[in-house]
Write an enzyme that holds these catalytic residues in place. Structure first.
Site, PDB file in Angstrom:
ATOM      1  N   HIS A  96      66.870  23.828  33.886  1.00 41.68           N
ATOM      2  CA  HIS A  96      67.608  23.291  32.735  1.00 41.68           C
ATOM      3  C   HIS A  96      68.914  22.693  33.240  1.00 41.68           C
ATOM      4  O   HIS A  96      69.471  23.151  34.240  1.00 41.68           O
ATOM      5  CB  HIS A  96      67.881  24.412  31.716  1.00 41.68           C
ATOM      6  CG  HIS A  96      68.443  23.900  30.439  1.00 41.68           C
ATOM      7  ND1 HIS A  96      69.783  23.611  30.286  1.00 41.68           N
ATOM      8  CD2 HIS A  96      67.854  23.589  29.259  1.00 41.68           C
ATOM      9  CE1 HIS A  96      69.983  23.152  29.058  1.00 41.68           C
ATOM     10  NE2 HIS A  96      68.820  23.127  28.416  1.00 41.68           N
TER      11      HIS A  96
ATOM     12  N   GLU B 299      65.913  15.686  29.177  1.00 41.17           N
ATOM     13  CA  GLU B 299      67.099  15.884  28.340  1.00 41.17           C
ATOM     14  C   GLU B 299      68.309  15.206  28.982  1.00 41.17           C
ATOM     15  O   GLU B 299      68.850  15.722  29.969  1.00 41.17           O
ATOM     16  CB  GLU B 299      67.431  17.372  28.219  1.00 41.17           C
ATOM     17  CG  GLU B 299      66.352  18.215  27.599  1.00 41.17           C
ATOM     18  CD  GLU B 299      66.906  19.564  27.134  1.00 41.17           C
ATOM     19  OE1 GLU B 299      66.849  19.806  25.932  1.00 41.17           O
ATOM     20  OE2 GLU B 299      67.403  20.334  27.965  1.00 41.17           O
TER      21      GLU B 299
HETATM   22  O1  G3P Z   1      67.285  23.214  25.997  1.00 40.55           O
HETATM   23  C1  G3P Z   1      67.618  22.498  24.875  1.00 40.55           C
HETATM   24  C2  G3P Z   1      68.966  21.970  24.939  1.00 40.55           C
HETATM   25  O2  G3P Z   1      69.506  21.714  26.159  1.00 40.55           O
HETATM   26  C3  G3P Z   1      69.306  20.959  23.925  1.00 40.55           C
HETATM   27  O3  G3P Z   1      70.390  21.519  23.304  1.00 40.55           O
HETATM   28  O4  G3P Z   1      71.844  21.969  21.449  1.00 40.55           O
HETATM   29  O5  G3P Z   1      71.304  19.630  22.078  1.00 40.55           O
HETATM   30  O6  G3P Z   1      69.570  21.045  21.008  1.00 40.55           O
HETATM   31  P1  G3P Z   1      70.799  21.003  21.878  1.00 40.55           P
END
Ligand code: G3P
Length: 214
Positions: free
Chosen positions: A88, A134
């Protein structure tokens, strides 16, 4: 049917396990719900969340043995966990360690996280269960990757599938509404990874119910 992986991170709210587990267990949905509790709370989630699919937030490539301070994937499996997030953006590890973990933990589903399309391509070639893209700058922002950077979702999914078509392609960062979820799927993603919108919702159960209507 899509994957919705709820990363509880280590937000203070994430330690309200009963509330969060109920929020997930009571959903009637065709989607695949996954909960990723923090390490300190994992045994409690495993004990109380039998009907919920649990993934760890991180594991190490080693099994049981003399590995002080490690998180053996085999120990998480024994607790009842089905898999784990890995790499992550808030817990980056070297690529050779990711590959080693995927190879060693064959009976464990690894969701390898990537910051970029380039990284997603590399990780997909290691054949994990899923790769989640992400963009770090959107994490926790409340602005969804599917809205702010739709091309990353589209191109990212293509890159993952090109590297290995059996790897599930997930996206995350800022995913907060059912429209964000719907748009992610429209752009080709097979699911989403999200955290703050769920964990910090006043009423997580109601929030999830609405979200899943996408
Ligand atoms: O692992 C999910 C995360 O990194 C995304 O976070 O708070 O933007 O949904 P968020």
């Amino acid at each position: 049917m899509a994957i919705v992986a709820l990363n509880l991170k280590t937000y203070e709210e994430s330690f309200q396990k009963t509330k969060l587990l109920e929020a997930v267990a009571e959903q009637e949905t065709e989607h695949e719900l996954i909960v990723c509790p923090s390490l300190p709370d994992s045994p409690a989630f495993a004990a109380e969340g039998k009907e919920v699919r649990l993934f760890a937030q991180h594991v190490d490539p080693n099994g049981f043995g003399a590995f002080t301070g490690s998180v053996p994937w085999s120990a998480m499996k024994r607790l009842g966990f089905e898999g784990s997030l890995l790499n992550h953006s808030e817990k980056k590890i070297p690529h050779n360690r990711i590959r080693e973990t995927i190879e060693n933990a064959k009976e464990f589903k690894i969701i390898a996280c990537a910051d970029t399309i380039e990284e997603a391509k590399i990780l997909a070639s290691f054949a994990p269960w899923a790769v989640a893209i992400e963009p770090p700058e959107l994490i926790g922002s409340g602005v969804s990757v599917s809205k702010a950077k739709p091309e990353i979702v589209k191109e990212g999914v293509k890159a993952i599938k090109k590297a290995n078509r059996n790897v599930k392609a997930l996206v995350g960062a800022g995913v907060s509404t059912r429209e964000d979820f719907r748009k992610s799927l429209e752009l080709g993603a097979e699911g989403v990874l999200l955290a703050s919108a769920f964990v910090k919702a006043k009423d997580p159960k109601k929030w999830l119910e609405e979200f899943l209507e996408a």
